[in-house]
Design an enzyme around this catalytic site. Structure first.
Site, PDB file in Angstrom:
ATOM      1  N   CYS A 126      -0.183  -2.817   5.112  1.00  0.00           N
ATOM      2  CA  CYS A 126       0.787  -3.913   5.050  1.00  0.00           C
ATOM      3  C   CYS A 126       2.124  -3.469   5.631  1.00  0.00           C
ATOM      4  O   CYS A 126       2.256  -3.309   6.832  1.00  0.00           O
ATOM      5  CB  CYS A 126       0.917  -4.432   3.622  1.00  0.00           C
ATOM      6  SG  CYS A 126       1.815  -6.012   3.521  1.00  0.00           S
ATOM      7  N   HIS A 251      -4.939  -5.512   2.453  1.00  0.00           N
ATOM      8  CA  HIS A 251      -4.708  -4.608   1.329  1.00  0.00           C
ATOM      9  C   HIS A 251      -6.003  -3.995   0.775  1.00  0.00           C
ATOM     10  O   HIS A 251      -6.548  -4.482  -0.221  1.00  0.00           O
ATOM     11  CB  HIS A 251      -3.981  -5.359   0.207  1.00  0.00           C
ATOM     12  CG  HIS A 251      -2.560  -5.680   0.529  1.00  0.00           C
ATOM     13  ND1 HIS A 251      -1.517  -4.847   0.194  1.00  0.00           N
ATOM     14  CD2 HIS A 251      -2.015  -6.741   1.179  1.00  0.00           C
ATOM     15  CE1 HIS A 251      -0.376  -5.381   0.620  1.00  0.00           C
ATOM     16  NE2 HIS A 251      -0.659  -6.536   1.214  1.00  0.00           N
ATOM     17  N   GLU A 253      -6.191  -1.471  -1.052  1.00  0.00           N
ATOM     18  CA  GLU A 253      -5.948  -0.996  -2.418  1.00  0.00           C
ATOM     19  C   GLU A 253      -6.295  -2.049  -3.465  1.00  0.00           C
ATOM     20  O   GLU A 253      -6.595  -1.723  -4.619  1.00  0.00           O
ATOM     21  CB  GLU A 253      -4.492  -0.518  -2.587  1.00  0.00           C
ATOM     22  CG  GLU A 253      -3.468  -1.600  -2.805  1.00  0.00           C
ATOM     23  CD  GLU A 253      -2.993  -2.269  -1.531  1.00  0.00           C
ATOM     24  OE1 GLU A 253      -1.991  -3.004  -1.586  1.00  0.00           O
ATOM     25  OE2 GLU A 253      -3.619  -2.069  -0.472  1.00  0.00           O
TER      26      GLU A 253
END
Length: 299
Positions: A126, A251, A253
């Site tokens: 990001c 993303h 994560e």
């Protein structure tokens, strides 16, 4: 650096050799109002599941300290966070530009220089992609809703953040397309053409999550695109000639547990970081731990 660590079992005093995991230094998330820095667990757990050993770096802009911190790291992960200061790419902040963190910009500028000098693997997520692009000479859209109001895509999704918000076209022949070859879907029948022919006839698509209001505007000269959104934004890029310098706008994560493509990206990063660590868990492949599993089977 040794690929093994010798451990003495305190119970019986016997020596045990443990494979050394690649160490991944992660840029901290910064809460300016609370004067603190912190980390989302997904950055840590995703790297761990891929076979790496994550550590959050302290917030510092001191070049000497950063060089010492980066030394033991086999790879560096530039996480999400505040907007990149537009001064980095020669612009003044627009009305809708969000909060910036000059100390973090300075920290990551120094870390990127150190990583490129030593050819350490780098993954930007990001803001991380946006920062790498700006630091290497590219520019950013400072606020997508106000600067690209006609886009059909909402790039700032609501929870759950492991869901797919939109599609991206993978550019054929790039490292990301090669990595995800077994996971991609056929072309959408009426996919809009991206600028400069980025999504050619051999492009394939994957679904991604999305939580950003800034994005790559002009891609830096040293970078090449790997994925483009349906509204023409560069959503993934890489730096040829380096061991591993990648950035993705989405993303991993948030989604690595449920999304095979996100697992594959984290796995490829840890694998590159472990290339000099012969027997590291992630060095032999991206299915280094039972939790991580194989990237060839989407969950």
């Amino acid at each position: 650096m040794s690929a093994h660590i010798e451990h003495i079992d305190p119970a019986d005093g016997r020596s045990q050799v443990i494979a050394r995991r690649p160490v991944i230094g992660i840029a901290p998330l910064v809460d300016i109002e609370r004067d603190s820095y912190w980390m989302l667990p997904g950055y840590m757990t995703g790297i761990e599941a891929a076979g790496g050993l994550p550590i959050m770096l302290p917030l510092s802009a001191d070049p000497g300290q950063l060089r010492q911190l980066a030394g033991p790291c086999d790879g560096l992960l530039f996480s999400g966070g505040q907007d990149v200061n537009p001064e980095l790419y020669g612009e003044r902040p627009a009305d809708k530009c969000g909060a910036i963190c000059p100390q973090r910009d300075a920290m990551e500028r120094a870390l990127l220089d150190i990583a490129l000098e030593a050819d350490k693997p780098v993954l930007g997520i990001c803001r991380g992609l946006q920062f790498i692009n700006a630091a290497l000479g590219g520019t950013l859209w400072q606020d997508l809703p106000s600067e690209r109001p006609d886009s059909p895509i909402n790039h700032d999704m609501k929870p759950p953040y492991d869901a797919h918000q939109h599609q991206v076209d993978l550019i054929a022949g790039t490292p990301l397309a090669d990595l995800l070859a077994d996971l991609i879907t056929p072309d959408r029948p009426a996919a809009p053409a991206a600028p400069d022919g980025l999504n050619g006839p051999d492009a394939r698509t994957i679904g991604v999550n999305s939580r950003h209001h800034q994005a790559v505007k002009r891609l830096a000269d040293p970078l090449r695109p790997m994925a483009v959104s349906e509204d023409g934004l560069v959503e993934a890029a890489w730096m040829p000639g380096r061991r591993f310098v990648w950035g993705v706008q989405w993303h991993p994560e948030h989604a690595w547990r449920t999304d095979a493509a996100c697992r594959a990206i984290l796995g490829a990063f840890v694998k590159a970081a472990g290339a000099g660590v012969t027997n590291a868990p992630g060095a032999a492949g991206i299915s280094g731990t039972p939790e991580f599993g194989s990237v060839r089977t989407a969950r």
